[in-house]
Scaffold this active site. Sequence first.
Site, PDB file in Angstrom:
ATOM      1  N   SER A  78      -9.154  21.642 -20.270  1.00 35.36           N
ATOM      2  CA  SER A  78      -9.414  20.529 -19.338  1.00 35.36           C
ATOM      3  C   SER A  78      -9.975  19.318 -20.082  1.00 35.36           C
ATOM      4  O   SER A  78     -10.271  18.294 -19.472  1.00 35.36           O
ATOM      5  CB  SER A  78     -10.367  20.964 -18.225  1.00 35.36           C
ATOM      6  OG  SER A  78     -11.529  21.554 -18.775  1.00 35.36           O
TER       7      SER A  78
ATOM      8  N   ASN B 118     -19.803  27.866 -15.752  1.00 33.43           N
ATOM      9  CA  ASN B 118     -19.601  27.792 -14.299  1.00 33.43           C
ATOM     10  C   ASN B 118     -20.689  26.973 -13.606  1.00 33.43           C
ATOM     11  O   ASN B 118     -20.400  26.113 -12.764  1.00 33.43           O
ATOM     12  CB  ASN B 118     -19.546  29.196 -13.697  1.00 33.43           C
ATOM     13  CG  ASN B 118     -18.375  29.997 -14.238  1.00 33.43           C
ATOM     14  OD1 ASN B 118     -17.529  29.455 -14.963  1.00 33.43           O
ATOM     15  ND2 ASN B 118     -18.306  31.276 -13.901  1.00 33.43           N
TER      16      ASN B 118
ATOM     17  N   THR C 119      -2.421  -6.422  20.572  1.00 36.87           N
ATOM     18  CA  THR C 119      -2.401  -4.974  20.768  1.00 36.87           C
ATOM     19  C   THR C 119      -0.923  -4.606  20.751  1.00 36.87           C
ATOM     20  O   THR C 119      -0.081  -5.392  21.219  1.00 36.87           O
ATOM     21  CB  THR C 119      -3.023  -4.521  22.115  1.00 36.87           C
ATOM     22  OG1 THR C 119      -2.219  -5.012  23.183  1.00 36.87           O
ATOM     23  CG2 THR C 119      -4.448  -5.012  22.280  1.00 36.87           C
ATOM     24  N   HIS C 120      -0.604  -3.480  20.184  1.00 34.31           N
ATOM     25  CA  HIS C 120       0.812  -3.058  20.035  1.00 34.31           C
ATOM     26  C   HIS C 120       1.643  -4.104  19.281  1.00 34.31           C
ATOM     27  O   HIS C 120       2.845  -4.242  19.529  1.00 34.31           O
ATOM     28  CB  HIS C 120       1.468  -2.791  21.389  1.00 34.31           C
ATOM     29  CG  HIS C 120       0.653  -1.949  22.307  1.00 34.31           C
ATOM     30  ND1 HIS C 120       0.737  -0.583  22.368  1.00 34.31           N
ATOM     31  CD2 HIS C 120      -0.315  -2.300  23.202  1.00 34.31           C
ATOM     32  CE1 HIS C 120      -0.111  -0.113  23.278  1.00 34.31           C
ATOM     33  NE2 HIS C 120      -0.774  -1.136  23.790  1.00 34.31           N
TER      34      HIS C 120
ATOM     35  N   SER D 232       8.955 -12.987  -7.273  1.00 34.52           N
ATOM     36  CA  SER D 232      10.098 -12.085  -7.403  1.00 34.52           C
ATOM     37  C   SER D 232      10.845 -12.462  -8.661  1.00 34.52           C
ATOM     38  O   SER D 232      10.931 -13.635  -9.019  1.00 34.52           O
ATOM     39  CB  SER D 232      11.003 -12.240  -6.180  1.00 34.52           C
ATOM     40  OG  SER D 232      12.337 -11.893  -6.517  1.00 34.52           O
TER      41      SER D 232
ATOM     42  N   LYS E  31       9.995 -16.532  -3.490  1.00 37.64           N
ATOM     43  CA  LYS E  31       9.155 -15.420  -3.003  1.00 37.64           C
ATOM     44  C   LYS E  31       7.718 -15.503  -3.470  1.00 37.64           C
ATOM     45  O   LYS E  31       7.412 -15.912  -4.572  1.00 37.64           O
ATOM     46  CB  LYS E  31       9.755 -14.072  -3.435  1.00 37.64           C
ATOM     47  CG  LYS E  31      10.999 -13.681  -2.683  1.00 37.64           C
ATOM     48  CD  LYS E  31      10.806 -13.590  -1.165  1.00 37.64           C
ATOM     49  CE  LYS E  31      10.048 -12.350  -0.775  1.00 37.64           C
ATOM     50  NZ  LYS E  31      10.807 -11.123  -1.055  1.00 37.64           N
TER      51      LYS E  31
ATOM     52  N   ASN F  68       4.857 -12.780  -2.912  1.00 38.06           N
ATOM     53  CA  ASN F  68       4.596 -11.472  -2.314  1.00 38.06           C
ATOM     54  C   ASN F  68       3.123 -11.102  -2.348  1.00 38.06           C
ATOM     55  O   ASN F  68       2.402 -11.498  -3.257  1.00 38.06           O
ATOM     56  CB  ASN F  68       5.411 -10.391  -3.034  1.00 38.06           C
ATOM     57  CG  ASN F  68       6.908 -10.631  -2.896  1.00 38.06           C
ATOM     58  OD1 ASN F  68       7.348 -11.221  -1.895  1.00 38.06           O
ATOM     59  ND2 ASN F  68       7.674 -10.209  -3.883  1.00 38.06           N
TER      60      ASN F  68
ATOM     61  N   GLU G 262       0.069  -4.664  -0.669  1.00 43.75           N
ATOM     62  CA  GLU G 262       1.022  -3.549  -0.563  1.00 43.75           C
ATOM     63  C   GLU G 262       0.541  -2.356  -1.380  1.00 43.75           C
ATOM     64  O   GLU G 262       0.706  -1.200  -0.981  1.00 43.75           O
ATOM     65  CB  GLU G 262       2.415  -4.000  -1.010  1.00 43.75           C
ATOM     66  CG  GLU G 262       3.022  -4.985  -0.011  1.00 43.75           C
ATOM     67  CD  GLU G 262       4.268  -5.679  -0.537  1.00 43.75           C
ATOM     68  OE1 GLU G 262       4.994  -5.088  -1.349  1.00 43.75           O
ATOM     69  OE2 GLU G 262       4.506  -6.826  -0.122  1.00 43.75           O
TER      70      GLU G 262
ATOM     71  N   TYR H 165     -16.743  31.945  -9.101  1.00 45.00           N
ATOM     72  CA  TYR H 165     -15.937  30.929  -9.783  1.00 45.00           C
ATOM     73  C   TYR H 165     -14.551  31.472 -10.082  1.00 45.00           C
ATOM     74  O   TYR H 165     -14.398  32.630 -10.479  1.00 45.00           O
ATOM     75  CB  TYR H 165     -16.617  30.493 -11.095  1.00 45.00           C
ATOM     76  CG  TYR H 165     -15.774  29.503 -11.878  1.00 45.00           C
ATOM     77  CD1 TYR H 165     -15.895  28.139 -11.666  1.00 45.00           C
ATOM     78  CD2 TYR H 165     -14.819  29.942 -12.802  1.00 45.00           C
ATOM     79  CE1 TYR H 165     -15.100  27.225 -12.354  1.00 45.00           C
ATOM     80  CE2 TYR H 165     -14.018  29.043 -13.500  1.00 45.00           C
ATOM     81  CZ  TYR H 165     -14.167  27.687 -13.270  1.00 45.00           C
ATOM     82  OH  TYR H 165     -13.369  26.794 -13.937  1.00 45.00           O
TER      83      TYR H 165
HETATM   84  N1  ARG Z   1     -13.330  23.747 -17.674  1.00 47.95           N
HETATM   85  C1  ARG Z   1     -13.741  24.514 -16.544  1.00 47.95           C
HETATM   86  C2  ARG Z   1     -13.663  23.722 -15.248  1.00 47.95           C
HETATM   87  O1  ARG Z   1     -13.388  22.601 -15.335  1.00 47.95           O
HETATM   88  C3  ARG Z   1     -15.133  24.999 -16.696  1.00 47.95           C
HETATM   89  C4  ARG Z   1     -15.142  26.266 -17.456  1.00 47.95           C
HETATM   90  C5  ARG Z   1     -15.432  27.415 -16.652  1.00 47.95           C
HETATM   91  N2  ARG Z   1     -14.411  28.308 -17.026  1.00 47.95           N
HETATM   92  C6  ARG Z   1     -14.543  29.609 -17.163  1.00 47.95           C
HETATM   93  N3  ARG Z   1     -13.546  30.251 -17.587  1.00 47.95           N
HETATM   94  N4  ARG Z   1     -15.664  30.204 -16.838  1.00 47.95           N
HETATM   95  O2  ARG Z   1     -13.857  24.253 -14.183  1.00 47.95           O
END
Ligand code: ARG
Length: 461
Positions: free
Chosen positions: A22, A109, A154-155, A276, A282, A284, A289, A316
């Site tokens: 991650s 965790n 309205t509407h 545009s 144009k 815009n 948007e 977890y």
């Molecule tokens: N990178 C993990 C998360 O974003 C946290 C790690 C916990 N992972 C684990 N295998 N105990 O949630």
Amino acid sequence: MGLWGGVFREPTDDDLRKLNDSLPFDQRMYRQDIEGSIAYAQAIRDAGVLTAQECLKITQALKQIRKEFDEGTFVFAAGDEDIHTAVERRLIELVGAIGGKLHTGRSRNDQVATDLRLWAMDACADLQKLLANFQHALVEKAEAHVETLMVGYTHVQPAQPVTVAHWLMSYFWMVQRDRQRLYEARRRMSVLPLGSGALAGTPLNINRAQLAKNLGFTGVSENSLDAVSDRDFVADMLYVLTLLGAHLSRLAEDFIWFSSPSFSFVRLHDRYSTGSSLMPQKRNADPMELARGKVGRLIGNLVAVLAMLKGLPTGYNKDLQEDKEALFDAVDQMQQLLPVLTAVVRTLAVNEEALLRALSEEMLATDVADYLVTKGMPFREAHHVVGRLVRLAQERGVMLSALPLADYQALSPLFAQDVYAVFDFMQSVRQRAVQGGTAPEAVQAQLVAAREQLHNELGFV
Ligand code: ARG
């Protein structure tokens, strides 16, 4: 020595590593991770796990790591799976084996749950400020148009005249509620998970209340199993941002068609309009948007997190790693969008003539009915009489005020010459002076209330 290498004979597959890591998206939590670790080092020092000397060394090294991140000199290593392991790996590089003591009694965790809460709390505070700026722009623009008439719809059908200030302020109050919801979401998420360990708590005698205080949390979680897997705060915040997005998309929709040449009620400043590539004429309203379009992904992020939480087994589970990108994206979108929308409102030009031209006497039909009511006719009956009057004018292709009195009186003897005085848009608006109404005096009171609420950073008076 990897994170959990001891039990395995073979290293993790490269493709799994890519899926599992991650780091690419959670490195933005480095400040929160380091802050959490500094506080945790002190907590385990007080619990007797670290000597004062070790704690000092670890704290100093963590501060240096933070500096490396701040200055962009931190170098990731091949084995860094997430921000938590990257910081710990670097810590051990800097202080040696004693760095390995920091994780005593702690799990990623409870660590990640703590970091993400801290990150989300900061984000809430930042968004509250951005919202207040946006509201400020709405108030200032409204103050300049307390007496500017426009069609109220309205509407999407012309309904009754209102003022531009009243219309703009309708968005102020939507955003005011959003700002309050952010404040409340922040308060709810201010609960410390650290000390929950992987799932069962920690045998160390750490003072969690003190730890919470040091990290700026107002409470401590009551159940370690719940604490490591509680992502209510993510769903909560995503809902708040999604509803905010829905409000902004309504404002965007108004600005888009009000700025179209078919209406020309408002004009976006050159700096906040786009052209545009093909059609030279144009102009815009792209920022609006985009504001309207962003809600799709905000809803998507909210639904993704809710679906991820559904049926999650106790404790977890790695599914929870999916929480971050959804939250980060929603916050990023809002942090990008709000300053632009604020500038759009600040620089918006209001075309009073076009607004006046769009008013038609039919929008005063309710006022004509009210006139009959003041002469003693029950409203339902008056509604019917005026409906016939409108039809007559439409059949003749004339304005209501162009019908001779005889036609009025043929429909009701209660009509007299003074009925023609009803055809005054400003007078119609002025009459709606009830609290919350569109009359300039009522809108002035609304603006006073709005300014009062804005003065309070928290969103509450
Ligand atoms: N990178 C993990 C998360 O974003 C946290 C790690 C916990 N992972 C684990 N295998 N105990 O949630």
